[in-house]
Structure formats: structure tokens, C-alpha cells
Design a protein around this motif. Sequence first.
Motif, PDB file in Angstrom:
ATOM      1  N   UNK A   3       0.827  -1.221   0.000  1.00 18.94           N
ATOM      2  CA  UNK A   3       0.000   0.000   0.000  1.00 18.94           C
ATOM      3  C   UNK A   3       0.855   1.263   0.000  1.00 18.94           C
ATOM      4  N   UNK A   4       0.303   2.327  -0.584  1.00 10.92           N
ATOM      5  CA  UNK A   4       1.040   3.580  -0.711  1.00 10.92           C
ATOM      6  C   UNK A   4       1.449   4.148   0.635  1.00 10.92           C
ATOM      7  N   UNK A   5       0.585   3.991   1.651  1.00 16.15           N
ATOM      8  CA  UNK A   5       0.914   4.525   2.974  1.00 16.15           C
ATOM      9  C   UNK A   5       2.165   3.858   3.550  1.00 16.15           C
ATOM     10  N   UNK A   6       2.221   2.533   3.473  1.00 14.60           N
ATOM     11  CA  UNK A   6       3.398   1.817   3.963  1.00 14.60           C
ATOM     12  C   UNK A   6       4.626   2.139   3.115  1.00 14.60           C
ATOM     13  N   UNK A   7       4.411   2.238   1.805  1.00 15.34           N
ATOM     14  CA  UNK A   7       5.524   2.522   0.907  1.00 15.34           C
ATOM     15  C   UNK A   7       6.075   3.925   1.153  1.00 15.34           C
ATOM     16  N   UNK A   8       5.193   4.859   1.480  1.00 16.81           N
ATOM     17  CA  UNK A   8       5.626   6.231   1.759  1.00 16.81           C
ATOM     18  C   UNK A   8       6.509   6.275   2.998  1.00 16.81           C
ATOM     19  N   UNK A   9       6.120   5.507   4.027  1.00 16.87           N
ATOM     20  CA  UNK A   9       6.934   5.460   5.248  1.00 16.87           C
ATOM     21  C   UNK A   9       8.281   4.812   4.954  1.00 16.87           C
ATOM     22  N   UNK A  10       8.274   3.782   4.108  1.00 15.02           N
ATOM     23  CA  UNK A  10       9.526   3.128   3.748  1.00 15.02           C
ATOM     24  C   UNK A  10      10.433   4.093   2.990  1.00 15.02           C
ATOM     25  N   UNK A  11       9.861   4.891   2.103  1.00 11.68           N
ATOM     26  CA  UNK A  11      10.653   5.874   1.349  1.00 11.68           C
ATOM     27  C   UNK A  11      11.292   6.872   2.303  1.00 11.68           C
ATOM     28  N   UNK A  12      10.519   7.328   3.294  1.00 18.04           N
ATOM     29  CA  UNK A  12      11.061   8.262   4.277  1.00 18.04           C
ATOM     30  C   UNK A  12      12.192   7.617   5.061  1.00 18.04           C
ATOM     31  N   UNK A  13      11.977   6.370   5.492  1.00 20.92           N
ATOM     32  CA  UNK A  13      13.012   5.656   6.244  1.00 20.92           C
ATOM     33  C   UNK A  13      14.261   5.452   5.395  1.00 20.92           C
ATOM     34  N   UNK A  14      14.067   5.081   4.122  1.00 23.58           N
ATOM     35  CA  UNK A  14      15.197   4.873   3.219  1.00 23.58           C
ATOM     36  C   UNK A  14      15.954   6.173   3.003  1.00 23.58           C
ATOM     37  N   UNK A  15      15.221   7.272   2.929  1.00 17.15           N
ATOM     38  CA  UNK A  15      15.850   8.582   2.736  1.00 17.15           C
ATOM     39  C   UNK A  15      16.701   8.955   3.942  1.00 17.15           C
ATOM     40  N   UNK A  16      16.151   8.724   5.139  1.00 17.54           N
ATOM     41  CA  UNK A  16      16.902   9.045   6.354  1.00 17.54           C
ATOM     42  C   UNK A  16      18.156   8.187   6.457  1.00 17.54           C
ATOM     43  N   UNK A  17      18.022   6.912   6.136  1.00 19.78           N
ATOM     44  CA  UNK A  17      19.143   5.995   6.283  1.00 19.78           C
ATOM     45  C   UNK A  17      20.214   6.197   5.226  1.00 19.78           C
ATOM     46  N   UNK A  18      19.830   6.622   4.017  1.00 17.10           N
ATOM     47  CA  UNK A  18      20.829   6.779   2.964  1.00 17.10           C
ATOM     48  C   UNK A  18      21.738   7.979   3.219  1.00 17.10           C
ATOM     49  N   UNK A  19      21.247   8.945   4.000  1.00 21.23           N
ATOM     50  CA  UNK A  19      22.100  10.090   4.315  1.00 21.23           C
ATOM     51  C   UNK A  19      22.965   9.833   5.541  1.00 21.23           C
ATOM     52  N   UNK A  20      22.824   8.622   6.109  1.00 20.05           N
ATOM     53  CA  UNK A  20      23.695   8.238   7.221  1.00 20.05           C
ATOM     54  C   UNK A  20      25.102   7.986   6.690  1.00 20.05           C
ATOM     55  N   UNK A  21      26.119   8.665   7.226  1.00 17.05           N
ATOM     56  CA  UNK A  21      27.488   8.508   6.730  1.00 17.05           C
ATOM     57  C   UNK A  21      27.965   7.062   6.755  1.00 17.05           C
ATOM     58  N   UNK A  22      28.570   6.639   5.677  1.00 18.06           N
ATOM     59  CA  UNK A  22      29.073   5.272   5.576  1.00 18.06           C
ATOM     60  C   UNK A  22      30.104   5.171   4.465  1.00 18.06           C
ATOM     61  N   UNK A  23      30.617   3.976   4.189  1.00 13.33           N
ATOM     62  CA  UNK A  23      31.660   3.791   3.165  1.00 13.33           C
ATOM     63  C   UNK A  23      31.276   4.330   1.794  1.00 13.33           C
ATOM     64  N   UNK A  24      30.024   4.121   1.380  1.00 12.18           N
ATOM     65  CA  UNK A  24      29.598   4.594   0.063  1.00 12.18           C
ATOM     66  C   UNK A  24      29.678   6.112  -0.037  1.00 12.18           C
TER      67      UNK A  24
END
Length: 211
Positions: A3-24
Motif C-alpha cells: 500500500x502507498x501509505x506503507x511505501x511512503x513510510x519506507x521511502x522516508x526511512x530509506x531517505x533518512x538511512x541513505x544520508x547516514x554517513x558510511x563507506x559509500x
Amino acid sequence: MIPLQDLSFFILAALILVISPGPNMIYLISKSITQGKKSGFISLMGVVCGFMFHIIMVSFGLTAVLLAVPLAYTVLKTIGTVYLLYLAYQAIKPKSKNIFEIDQNGTHDGPKKLFTIGFLTNVLNPKVAVFYLSFFPQFIKPEYGSILTQSLELGVVQVLVSFTVNFLIVLTAARVALFFNNNPAWIKVQKWFMASVLTYLAVKMAFSKAK
């Protein structure tokens, strides 16, 4: 389909996590500053292919585990909770490294090497696989259809989010590094914001229930 609601939360979570400093992020910023945007983009292509490798491997493995062992959900949830709390601690631990302090004496690498290092930096990072295994189950539910399809759907969305953010990092690496070096207070704000979001996700995960 998720569902779009769950997918929207996942997108937000993915966005927050991708800006977490790491090797990449460190690798992309370094190459973009020392060798230019073209080299940063080639490196990014390697990183994206590394994500796809993990997604394919984890999607098929996750499908087999969740279908064969009902207890696997609880195990993965526990691993995920601990992992997210670990990331939260890493964000704010004393003397954590400022990734925007880049070594300007890097050597000039060719396209093949840039791509290969970007790919291996991602493939050989066990945290990527652990993230997928621990995080995906929170958004995958049998009533939404095929577990494999849902896993691949989340993987594609995560790659798109990661590509977009990292592409912007490649384009603005020099200016971003200069800004954070001149405004160290923003580093602390970013770290605590990151830790707060990760802790919230960990608590949410800990109290989620298997379907």
C-alpha cells in the motif's frame, strides 16, 4: 503490491538511512572532490550495481526464510532492532569521524577502477545485507501478495532513493564539504537528528507483530 501509505513510510526511512554517513558516501564524496563529477558518477554506478546484487540475493533468501520458518520474523525483528540502535549510537558516539574532512591527495583512477571499487565497496559491506534482512520484513506482509515481489519492490524503491541522494551528493560534494567544514554545529545537529530517527524506527520495529 505494498500500500502507498506503507511505501511512503519506507521511502522516508530509506531517505533518512541513505544520508547516514558510511563507506559509500565517503567514497563518492572523496572521488567527486578529487577527480570531478564524472568520476563521482562512474563510482555511483558501481555502488548502485552493488545494491542490486544485495537486493537479488536477499530477496530470494528472505522469501525462503519467511516461508519456511515462522519464527524467522521474530529473529529478524530482534536483529533489526539491535542494528538500528547500533546505527543510532554510531551517529552520536564520542569522536565519531567527520566524513566531510576529505583527503585531497587521492590518486587519479580510471573508469574501470572507479566502477569496480564502488561496486566492491558496497558488495563487501555486510551492513548493507544486514540492513535489508532486518528492515524489509517490517514492510512485507503475506496479505499484500508475493513476498518475493514485495521484497524486490522495496529494493527498487530503496535503490531509486539511494541513487537520487547520492547523485545529488556527487553534484554538490565540494560545496557540501565546504559548508560543513565552515559550520561544524550542523554536523552535531545532523548526528542527533539521525540518531533520533533511528531510535524511533528501532522502537517501532521492536513492538511490531508478525502477521
